[in-house]
Design an enzyme around this catalytic site. Structure first.
Site, PDB file in Angstrom:
ATOM      1  N   LYS A  61      64.851  28.987 -92.371  1.00  0.00           N
ATOM      2  CA  LYS A  61      65.104  28.339 -93.678  1.00  0.00           C
ATOM      3  C   LYS A  61      66.183  29.078 -94.471  1.00  0.00           C
ATOM      4  O   LYS A  61      65.935  29.590 -95.567  1.00  0.00           O
ATOM      5  CB  LYS A  61      63.808  28.272 -94.502  1.00  0.00           C
ATOM      6  CG  LYS A  61      62.678  27.517 -93.832  1.00  0.00           C
ATOM      7  CD  LYS A  61      61.476  27.394 -94.760  1.00  0.00           C
ATOM      8  CE  LYS A  61      60.328  26.640 -94.157  1.00  0.00           C
ATOM      9  NZ  LYS A  61      59.599  27.374 -93.096  1.00  0.00           N
ATOM     10  N   THR A 119      55.833  22.320 -99.187  1.00  0.00           N
ATOM     11  CA  THR A 119      54.585  21.606 -99.524  1.00  0.00           C
ATOM     12  C   THR A 119      53.657  22.483-100.365  1.00  0.00           C
ATOM     13  O   THR A 119      52.697  21.996-100.938  1.00  0.00           O
ATOM     14  CB  THR A 119      53.838  21.144 -98.258  1.00  0.00           C
ATOM     15  OG1 THR A 119      53.737  22.260 -97.391  1.00  0.00           O
ATOM     16  CG2 THR A 119      54.559  20.019 -97.570  1.00  0.00           C
TER      17      THR A 119
HETATM   18  O1  C5P Z   1      48.502  26.629 -87.494  1.00  0.00           O
HETATM   19  P1  C5P Z   1      49.169  25.444 -88.151  1.00  0.00           P
HETATM   20  O2  C5P Z   1      49.208  24.221 -87.272  1.00  0.00           O
HETATM   21  O3  C5P Z   1      48.595  25.165 -89.516  1.00  0.00           O
HETATM   22  O4  C5P Z   1      50.674  25.927 -88.322  1.00  0.00           O
HETATM   23  C1  C5P Z   1      51.626  25.143 -88.962  1.00  0.00           C
HETATM   24  C2  C5P Z   1      52.971  25.782 -88.940  1.00  0.00           C
HETATM   25  O5  C5P Z   1      53.839  24.982 -89.730  1.00  0.00           O
HETATM   26  C3  C5P Z   1      53.020  27.189 -89.532  1.00  0.00           C
HETATM   27  O6  C5P Z   1      54.070  27.898 -88.864  1.00  0.00           O
HETATM   28  C4  C5P Z   1      53.389  26.944 -90.968  1.00  0.00           C
HETATM   29  O7  C5P Z   1      54.060  28.009 -91.569  1.00  0.00           O
HETATM   30  C5  C5P Z   1      54.337  25.745 -90.827  1.00  0.00           C
HETATM   31  N1  C5P Z   1      54.453  24.922 -92.024  1.00  0.00           N
HETATM   32  C6  C5P Z   1      53.380  24.296 -92.648  1.00  0.00           C
HETATM   33  N2  C5P Z   1      53.573  23.530 -93.755  1.00  0.00           N
HETATM   34  C7  C5P Z   1      54.788  23.366 -94.250  1.00  0.00           C
HETATM   35  C8  C5P Z   1      55.895  23.962 -93.648  1.00  0.00           C
HETATM   36  C9  C5P Z   1      55.677  24.740 -92.514  1.00  0.00           C
HETATM   37  O8  C5P Z   1      52.241  24.435 -92.189  1.00  0.00           O
HETATM   38  N3  C5P Z   1      54.950  22.585 -95.280  1.00  0.00           N
END
Ligand code: C5P
Length: 230
Positions: A61, A119
């Site tokens: 990012k 988010t």
């Molecule tokens: O373990 P999980 O499926 O929750 O991981 C989701 C991944 O997506 C993590 O790397 C998290 O940092 C990323 N992420 C997120 N929500 C966002 C942006 C990125 O969960 N809005």
């Protein structure tokens, strides 16, 4: 590669990230390297994942002055990553410089996508940093800027996918985290969407971490999700 799944390698060491990656199949998913893992290991982790056969989304990012972001994108391209992202709120000139840097790269070019509104930010939190639009309005505004500057997509929550699809007609890749199969724990994610629903809504790529990485059998979890999508 048929699978839309990008497995989030949220680890603090090369050893643990590679231990998990070795359990997966690069024919059935891609992997995401974020700030924690990259800061801990440096670019070596990208080389190691490439030698295991994985395509890598470098999720750093970038957000800085245009020249700095352009040079960072150039270095990401030199690493041979499949996808890289920048914060759309860095502004039009920064997005344009990032686009130019990737276009000018003499080799396989990474897919360049934007981050709209994190988010984790509420309408209230946006106000505190001087953004008086709602999160949804700001997402659309920034996604529009990404389209205008030639970025190939954005990261967004699965909830935002219909909003973006209905308002942005150009071919645009939507990369969505917050994905949970019905059989997996939600962990700290609140508004989750199943893999199937996310694809139905118009997501192109699904970022999935713990439902796969915390599973006793990561490869089976990955295969199960791919089968649900087939
Ligand atoms: O373990 P999980 O499926 O929750 O991981 C989701 C991944 O997506 C993590 O790397 C998290 O940092 C990323 N992420 C997120 N929500 C966002 C942006 C990125 O969960 N809005």
């Amino acid at each position: 590669m048929e699978s839309p799944i990008i497995v989030a390698l949220d680890y603090s060491s090369e050893q643990s990230a590679l231990a998990l990656a070795r359990k997966l199949d690069p024919k059935n998913c891609r992997v995401k390297v974020g700030k924690e893992l990259f800061t801990a290991t440096g670019p070596r982790i990208i080389e190691s994942l490439h030698s295991l056969g994985f395509e890598v989304f470098l999720d750093l990012k970038f957000h800085d002055i245009p020249q700095t972001v352009a040079k960072a994108c150039h270095q990401a391209a030199c690493l041979g990553v499949w996808m890289v992202n920048v914060h759309a709120s860095g502004g039009r000139a920064m997005l344009s410089s990032a686009r130019q840097a990737v276009d000018d790269f003499d080799g396989a070019k990474p897919i360049l996508i934007g981050v709209t509104v994190l988010t984790s930010l509420s309408d209230e939190a946006l106000k505190e940093v001087g953004v008086n639009a709602t999160a949804e309005e700001q997402v659309l505004r920034l996604a529009g800027l990404c389209v205008e500057e030639g970025l190939e997509g954005v990261v967004c929550s699965a909830q935002e996918v219909p909003l973006i699809r209905n308002n942005i007609k150009s071919k645009f890749s939507l990369v969505t985290p917050g994905i949970r199969p019905t059989w997996a724990a939600k962990n700290d994610q609140h508004r989750v969407v199943t893999p199937k629903q996310a694809i139905k809504n118009g997501s192109d790529y699904l970022v999935i971490g713990r439902p796969i990485t915390a599973s006793d059998d990561p490869l089976s979890a990955l295969n199960k999700i791919n089968q649900e999508l087939a």
